[in-house]
Design a protein around this motif. Structure first.
Motif, mmCIF file in Angstrom:
data_model
loop_
_atom_site.group_PDB
_atom_site.id
_atom_site.type_symbol
_atom_site.label_atom_id
_atom_site.label_comp_id
_atom_site.label_asym_id
_atom_site.label_seq_id
_atom_site.Cartn_x
_atom_site.Cartn_y
_atom_site.Cartn_z
ATOM 1 N N ILE A 73 0.849 -1.209 0.000
ATOM 2 C CA ILE A 73 0.000 0.000 0.000
ATOM 3 C C ILE A 73 0.876 1.248 0.000
ATOM 4 C CG2 ILE A 73 -1.629 1.352 1.393
ATOM 5 C CD1 ILE A 73 -2.766 -1.359 2.391
ATOM 6 N N LEU A 74 1.891 1.230 0.863
ATOM 7 C CA LEU A 74 2.770 2.395 0.975
ATOM 8 C C LEU A 74 3.501 2.648 -0.333
ATOM 9 C CD1 LEU A 74 4.203 1.717 4.554
ATOM 10 C CD2 LEU A 74 2.546 3.474 3.917
ATOM 11 N N GLU A 75 4.013 1.565 -0.923
ATOM 12 C CA GLU A 75 4.757 1.713 -2.183
ATOM 13 C C GLU A 75 3.824 2.235 -3.279
ATOM 14 O OE1 GLU A 75 7.968 1.297 -2.540
ATOM 15 O OE2 GLU A 75 8.569 0.191 -0.749
ATOM 16 N N ASP A 76 2.593 1.694 -3.296
ATOM 17 C CA ASP A 76 1.624 2.160 -4.296
ATOM 18 C C ASP A 76 1.359 3.654 -4.159
ATOM 19 O OD1 ASP A 76 1.412 -0.325 -5.318
ATOM 20 O OD2 ASP A 76 -0.529 -0.818 -4.379
ATOM 21 N N LEU A 77 1.478 4.135 -2.938
ATOM 22 C CA LEU A 77 1.229 5.563 -2.696
ATOM 23 C C LEU A 77 2.472 6.418 -2.946
ATOM 24 C CD1 LEU A 77 -0.877 5.214 0.567
ATOM 25 C CD2 LEU A 77 -1.683 6.122 -1.616
ATOM 26 N N GLY A 78 3.529 5.779 -3.414
ATOM 27 C CA GLY A 78 4.745 6.519 -3.738
ATOM 28 C C GLY A 78 5.666 6.705 -2.556
ATOM 29 N N LEU A 79 5.392 5.976 -1.466
ATOM 30 C CA LEU A 79 6.273 6.092 -0.297
ATOM 31 C C LEU A 79 7.290 4.955 -0.310
ATOM 32 C CD1 LEU A 79 3.577 6.875 2.422
ATOM 33 C CD2 LEU A 79 5.173 8.498 1.400
ATOM 34 N N ASN A 118 -4.802 10.337 3.494
ATOM 35 C CA ASN A 118 -3.842 11.271 4.090
ATOM 36 C C ASN A 118 -2.632 11.498 3.198
ATOM 37 O OD1 ASN A 118 -5.551 11.377 6.229
ATOM 38 N ND2 ASN A 118 -4.075 10.788 7.787
ATOM 39 N N VAL A 119 -2.108 10.418 2.633
ATOM 40 C CA VAL A 119 -0.921 10.580 1.782
ATOM 41 C C VAL A 119 -1.269 11.458 0.587
ATOM 42 C CG1 VAL A 119 0.721 9.385 0.284
ATOM 43 C CG2 VAL A 119 0.161 8.430 2.517
ATOM 44 N N ASP A 120 -2.378 11.151 -0.071
ATOM 45 C CA ASP A 120 -2.789 11.970 -1.221
ATOM 46 C C ASP A 120 -2.959 13.430 -0.809
ATOM 47 O OD1 ASP A 120 -2.751 9.798 -2.825
ATOM 48 O OD2 ASP A 120 -4.922 9.428 -2.790
ATOM 49 N N PHE A 121 -3.599 13.610 0.343
ATOM 50 C CA PHE A 121 -3.884 14.970 0.807
ATOM 51 C C PHE A 121 -2.580 15.733 1.102
ATOM 52 C CE2 PHE A 121 -4.824 18.037 4.196
ATOM 53 C CZ PHE A 121 -5.830 18.762 3.580
ATOM 54 N N LEU A 122 -1.676 15.058 1.826
ATOM 55 C CA LEU A 122 -0.432 15.737 2.222
ATOM 56 C C LEU A 122 0.422 16.067 1.001
ATOM 57 C CD1 LEU A 122 0.374 13.558 5.355
ATOM 58 C CD2 LEU A 122 -0.310 15.960 5.365
ATOM 59 N N ILE A 123 0.464 15.147 0.048
ATOM 60 C CA ILE A 123 1.256 15.410 -1.160
ATOM 61 C C ILE A 123 0.644 16.580 -1.928
ATOM 62 C CG2 ILE A 123 1.874 14.458 -3.425
ATOM 63 C CD1 ILE A 123 2.351 11.773 -1.930
ATOM 64 N N ASP A 124 -0.678 16.600 -1.971
ATOM 65 C CA ASP A 124 -1.365 17.702 -2.649
ATOM 66 C C ASP A 124 -1.038 19.042 -1.981
ATOM 67 O OD1 ASP A 124 -3.309 18.825 -4.467
ATOM 68 O OD2 ASP A 124 -4.568 19.121 -2.684
ATOM 69 N N LYS A 125 -0.785 18.997 -0.669
ATOM 70 C CA LYS A 125 -0.490 20.236 0.054
ATOM 71 C C LYS A 125 1.020 20.501 0.141
ATOM 72 C CE LYS A 125 -4.811 20.812 0.731
ATOM 73 N NZ LYS A 125 -5.519 21.681 -0.236
ATOM 74 N N ASP A 126 1.778 19.797 -0.661
ATOM 75 C CA ASP A 126 3.241 20.005 -0.736
ATOM 76 C C ASP A 126 3.958 19.716 0.569
ATOM 77 O OD1 ASP A 126 3.073 20.714 -3.358
ATOM 78 O OD2 ASP A 126 3.027 22.889 -2.955
ATOM 79 N N ILE A 127 3.401 18.831 1.358
ATOM 80 C CA ILE A 127 4.091 18.464 2.600
ATOM 81 C C ILE A 127 4.998 17.280 2.291
ATOM 82 C CG2 ILE A 127 3.740 17.524 4.924
ATOM 83 C CD1 ILE A 127 1.273 19.418 5.029
ATOM 84 N N THR A 128 6.263 17.424 2.644
ATOM 85 C CA THR A 128 7.262 16.461 2.158
ATOM 86 C C THR A 128 7.039 15.068 2.759
ATOM 87 O OG1 THR A 128 8.784 16.923 3.941
ATOM 88 C CG2 THR A 128 8.998 18.284 1.976
#
Lengths: 664, 88
Positions: free
Chosen positions: A288-294, A318-328
């Motif tokens: 799941i994490l890898e699929d999310l780009g982590l 959360n991952v999608d949201f945080l990436i959308d908000k430019d949080i590293t």
């Protein structure tokens, strides 16, 4: 405190049953009961008061009637002829005459009830204030607990990357005293010796305790082989978000895996069969994490276990949201609460919409998203509003530190009649997060000299409060010694600078009869060259090389020779500032001052002795301290040393002072 | 990243607690310093020395302090007397 006691205490502090959190529960329950009881009383008093008012209204109507009977007495002689019926008229007349008295009695009763109601309302208000404060303190306590949990998790992983100071700071926040914190920090920083064995043992105990067969059935041979691997409950941060208990991941899990549940013991076979379900679970999480780009390898094993028990939808959202908000992503690897917290989006929106923060504000301070539950954050904002502060003016860096110090110092400032406008609060608010202990020391000095810290331009010299209290105290005394206390009054930011240099410039200015200040309407204005070398050099058109006329060391050395008891000089030189502040409130000095009354003049701020100005606070504090520590001291010598220590008086001036005080 | 070195700023002699805050929030401080730099303010070092707590304001509020004035006028006034910042 021995090692086991420390570990037991840590174990308690990271658990849901933490004595600190329980303590808050008790205090909140007590304050709530008190508030509700007082509110009920106030309501009852109000109701009774209304009833009496209603009675008064009725009597007032009767009173109108009484006016119609006002001349009844005049008719009485005639009416008496009617016989017995006049008795009733007499009685009626008497009753009617009593009406004003009755109304007064009832009004007094209403007043009494109103006072009681006000008292109850004050109790309600005080309880509400207490509850607000408890809310703030509880939020901080939860944050500190969360920090401790992170720390212990790191220690348990054997990969602790914190400094001793950081560990000790975390420990002191959860109630360890300095000495205990040193010992506990050692246990945490070297976890292999005690901490890891302790928690492993603790886990074993849990394994035994929770090995109860389901439905109380006798364990079968197979079941006897199983062990329970339960994440210790205490490692879960006690934030609101974790109380939500996200559903465990169930998709793509085999029937065997269904044995694993957050609320029931995870039962896995002890032998080869043990690893398989966990590996599957973690593999699934990693996928799941890898699929999310982590990068799953950047999460610790403990984190992966937590993530495997987290609803995958929350992780994805959360991952999608945080990436959308430019949080590293790095911040996610450091703190998995970013992807397990179901309130992240709601908190983000709250910061944007209610506190007017921007995407960039949150991007540089993303920890704010996992520092409080949404509910706790809302409570903090409410407390700020109730204190009269616009919560949008409070920087995220302040929210991150916790509002406890901030509010405490803000209230202390108001108490000292130093009122900040919203502009000052927004710009310099972080100053209010300084430890109240340090903050209050400077404030005590400021209050002791009746300073407002208000500059001629109306702004408060807040930066003074960031300075060392003892330095500020010495600088004010030096200004008084030079008859320039108005600098502290009207140019308080000068206390941030080197006051010796100001005095040296003033000495030069005075020697050369250069005008440098003017007073009118209770305000003193100084020329800019008093505060600046370049400006002064420009005025006099030459380079200046100004020095102190006499050093403190020279002065104190000469002073030691003027007295028989040199210990007096040593005592004051070694007096701790905290002791000086304690001595400020004593009154040993009065008898000495009275003894020298004929040679001392005084105003609000200073004593004048032998044409020398000396801060009253300085002499009083020094005398109090000396007489408290050396009751048999010669009073003349104590007075001389108290007045002259750490001054810049010349030897001749010191001689004159000694002579006036009859010391020699 | 040492933002303080980049701007030749020495934070050794400031209040210890606030020094920690500046170090712990260096990304925010950098954002605010860079903003002043982008405005063309040339006495940033002196401004920081005198008003360093301001640099812990949220960047949005920090920018709002300065961006409501005419840039040329602002630069002129700040270079003549930086205490004007307290009144912005």
């Amino acid at each position: 405190m021995d090692t086991n006691t420390i570990l037991d205490r840590i174990n308690n502090l990271i658990s849901k049953d933490s004595t600190i959190l329980k303590g808050f529960d008790d205090k909140i329950a007590a304050a709530t009961t008190k508030k509700e009881s007082a509110a009920e009383e106030a309501k009852s008093f109000a109701s009774e008061s209304n009833e009496i008012q209603s009675d008064i209204d009725k009597i007032a109507k009767v009173s109108e009637l009484s006016e119609r009977f006002a001349n009844l007495d005049a008719y009485l002689p005639g009416l008496k002829k009617l016989g017995e019926s006049t008795t009733y008229i007499d009685k009626l007349n008497a009753e009617l005459k009593r009406i004003p008295e009755q109304i007064e009695e009832l009004e007094n009763k209403i007043k009494e009830l109103s006072d009681k109601k006000n008292t109850s309302e004050q109790v309600v208000k005080a309880s509400e204030d207490e509850l607000s404060k408890l809310d703030v303190d509880l939020s901080d306590a939860k944050r500190y607990q969360s920090n401790l949990i992170d720390l212990i998790n790191l220690a348990k992983s054997g990969d602790i990357n914190k400094t001793r100071e950081e560990v000790q700071e975390t420990l002191t926040h959860v109630g360890f005293k300095d000495e205990e914190a040193v010992k506990a920090a050692k246990i945490i920083l070297f976890p292999e010796d005690d901490l890891i064995p302790y928690f492993n043992k603790d886990k074993e105990v849990k394994e035994v305790k929770e090995e109860t067969p389901i439905d109380n059935a006798e364990p079968t041979e197979k079941e006897e082989k199983v062990s329970v691997a339960v994440e210790p409950a205490e490692v879960t941060p006690l934030t609101e978000t974790t109380e939500i208990n996200p559903e465990p991941v169930v998709e793509n899990v085999s029937l065997d895996d269904l044995e694993i549940d957050q609320n029931t013991p995870e039962i896995v076979p002890e032998v080869n069969e043990i690893a398989e379900p966990e590996v599957k679970e973690e593999d699934s999480t990693k996928d799941i994490l890898e699929d999310l780009g982590l990068d799953a390898s950047k999460f610790s094993e403990d984190d992966l276990k937590v993530l495997s028990n987290t609803n995958s939808d929350i992780i994805k959202e959360n991952v999608d949201f945080l990436i959308d908000k430019d949080i590293t992503k790095d911040i996610i690897y450091q703190n998995i609460n970013f992807i397990t917290d179901a309130e992240i989006k709601a908190k983000y929106d709250y910061l944007i919409n209610e506190l007017n923060k921007t995407k960039d504000d949150i991007k540089v301070n993303p920890l704010i998203l996992v520092s409080y539950s949404l509910n706790d954050f809302k409570k903090l904002v409410e407390v700020a509003k109730n204190t009269g502060i616009n919560p949008a003016d409070i920087a995220l860096s302040i929210y991150l530190k916790g509002l406890q110090n901030y509010l405490q110092n803000y209230i202390a400032l108001n108490g000292a009649n130093i009122i900040l406008d919203s502009n000052e609060l927004a710009k310099f608010g972080i100053i209010l997060t300084i430890s109240p202990l340090e903050f209050s020391k400077v404030l005590q000095v400021v209050e002791a000299y009746h300073l407002t810290l208000k500059k001629n331009d109306g702004k408060v010299a807040l930066m003074v409060l960031t300075k060392n209290a003892k330095d500020i105290y010495s600088k004010i005394n030096l200004l008084i010694e030079n008859n320039e206390f108005d600098i502290a009054r009207f140019y308080p930011d000068a206390l941030m600078n080197n006051v010796n240099k100001i005095i040296n410039r003033l000495d030069f200015i005075k020697e050369n009869h250069i005008p440098y200040k003017a007073s009118a309407h209770g305000i003193t204005v100084y020329q800019p060259y008093v505060f600046n070398d370049d400006t002064l050099e420009h005025i006099v058109e030459k380079k200046l090389d100004l020095h102190d006329k006499i050093s403190l060391e020279e002065n104190n050395s000469y002073l030691s020779k003027l007295v028989k008891d040199e210990e007096l000089v040593t005592l004051l030189n070694e007096m701790a500032f905290d002791d000086a502040m304690l001595a400020k409130d004593m009154d040993n000095y009065r008898d000495v001052i009275n003894k020298y009354r004929d040679v001392i003049d005084e105003d609000d701020i200073k004593y004048s002795i032998a044409n020398l100005s000396i801060a009253k606070n300085k002499i009083n504090i020094n005398l109090n301290y000396l007489l408290n520590n050396k009751p048999d001291a010669d009073l003349g010598e104590a007075m001389l040393v108290s007045a002259a220590i750490n001054s810049h008086f010349s030897n001749a001036e010191l001689d004159s002072l000694a002579s006036t005080l009859k010391v020699k | 990243m040492n933002i303080f070195n980049d701007y030749d700023i020495n934070i050794d002699n400031i209040n210890n607690e606030l020094k920690d805050d500046l170090e712990n929030n260096s990304a925010l401080v950098k954002l605010n310093l860079d903003y002043l730099n982008s405005l063309g303010i040339n006495n940033i070092k002196e401004i920081f020395k005198r008003y360093y707590p301001m640099f812990l304001m949220d960047n949005s509020n920090f920018m709002n302090v300065f961006n409501k004035y005419d840039k040329k006028d602002l630069l002129d006034k700040i270079s003549k007397n930086m205490t004007i910042i307290e009144h912005l």
